[in-house]
Motif scaffolding. Sequence first.
Motif, PDB file in Angstrom:
ATOM      1  N   UNK A  82       0.854  -1.819   0.434  1.00 47.47           N
ATOM      2  CA  UNK A  82      -0.146  -0.114   0.098  1.00 47.47           C
ATOM      3  C   UNK A  82       0.813   0.973   0.042  1.00 47.47           C
ATOM      4  N   UNK A  83       1.879   1.084  -0.702  1.00 43.84           N
ATOM      5  CA  UNK A  83       2.993   2.726  -0.581  1.00 43.84           C
ATOM      6  C   UNK A  83       2.494   3.201  -1.161  1.00 43.84           C
ATOM      7  N   UNK A  84       1.838   3.291  -2.431  1.00 46.59           N
ATOM      8  CA  UNK A  84       0.783   4.077  -3.031  1.00 46.59           C
ATOM      9  C   UNK A  84       0.388   5.212  -2.483  1.00 46.59           C
ATOM     10  N   UNK A  85      -0.687   4.627  -1.290  1.00 45.00           N
ATOM     11  CA  UNK A  85      -1.370   5.254  -1.273  1.00 45.00           C
ATOM     12  C   UNK A  85      -0.690   6.523  -0.338  1.00 45.00           C
ATOM     13  N   UNK A  86       0.365   7.026   0.020  1.00 41.78           N
ATOM     14  CA  UNK A  86       0.747   7.930   0.995  1.00 41.78           C
ATOM     15  C   UNK A  86       1.108   8.755  -0.138  1.00 41.78           C
ATOM     16  N   UNK A  87       1.257   8.746  -1.703  1.00 40.02           N
ATOM     17  CA  UNK A  87       1.019   9.901  -2.791  1.00 40.02           C
ATOM     18  C   UNK A  87      -0.213  10.203  -2.634  1.00 40.02           C
TER      19      UNK A  87
ATOM     20  N   UNK B 296      -2.273  12.421  -1.650  1.00 34.20           N
ATOM     21  CA  UNK B 296      -2.939  13.888  -1.285  1.00 34.20           C
ATOM     22  C   UNK B 296      -1.639  14.170  -0.491  1.00 34.20           C
ATOM     23  N   UNK B 297      -2.060  15.793  -0.102  1.00 33.77           N
ATOM     24  CA  UNK B 297      -0.646  16.207   0.671  1.00 33.77           C
ATOM     25  C   UNK B 297      -0.770  15.962   2.172  1.00 33.77           C
ATOM     26  N   UNK B 298      -2.010  15.682   2.401  1.00 36.14           N
ATOM     27  CA  UNK B 298      -1.876  15.385   3.634  1.00 36.14           C
ATOM     28  C   UNK B 298      -2.995  14.521   4.228  1.00 36.14           C
ATOM     29  N   UNK B 299      -2.870  13.324   5.073  1.00 36.27           N
ATOM     30  CA  UNK B 299      -3.452  12.661   5.466  1.00 36.27           C
ATOM     31  C   UNK B 299      -3.928  12.307   6.676  1.00 36.27           C
ATOM     32  N   UNK B 300      -4.955  11.179   7.332  1.00 35.55           N
ATOM     33  CA  UNK B 300      -5.087  11.494   8.451  1.00 35.55           C
ATOM     34  C   UNK B 300      -4.937   9.661   8.396  1.00 35.55           C
ATOM     35  N   UNK B 301      -4.372   8.687   9.388  1.00 38.12           N
ATOM     36  CA  UNK B 301      -4.577   7.281   9.651  1.00 38.12           C
ATOM     37  C   UNK B 301      -4.336   6.676  10.704  1.00 38.12           C
TER      38      UNK B 301
END
Length: 120
Positions: free
Chosen positions: A102-107, A109-114
């Motif tokens: 799932x590394x691609x998920x990090x790109x 959006x500029x910010x995200x909540x996890x």
Amino acid sequence: MTGKTQIIMEIDGETVEVALEDSAATRDFVAQLPLTLTFKDYHGIEKVSDLPNRLSTEGSPKGFDPAVGSFTYYAPWGNLAIFYRDFGYARSLINLGTVTKGLERLTHTETFTATISRAD
């Protein structure tokens, strides 16, 4: 902790999986779970988020050369740093583990909540 501990990051219904190394810093991190953190982009290389408590640096090398997928702790700032692009050696950077899915998920959006929790 023995062997590799697996954690998951839930981001807008998607899952990022991380395999953690066994170290004092990682044990401190796992003890804080579950956590909900907001990550921000840092220089188009990594996503960073402040932790509520600092992690132990006992037994850690003086620095680390992260690769794509490195899940790390930057001791001077007390934050997590997840690399989605390659970066050179950095003093005081401690490897906690590696993103395995799932590394691609990090790109997306500029910010995200996890929400981060143990997978096992």
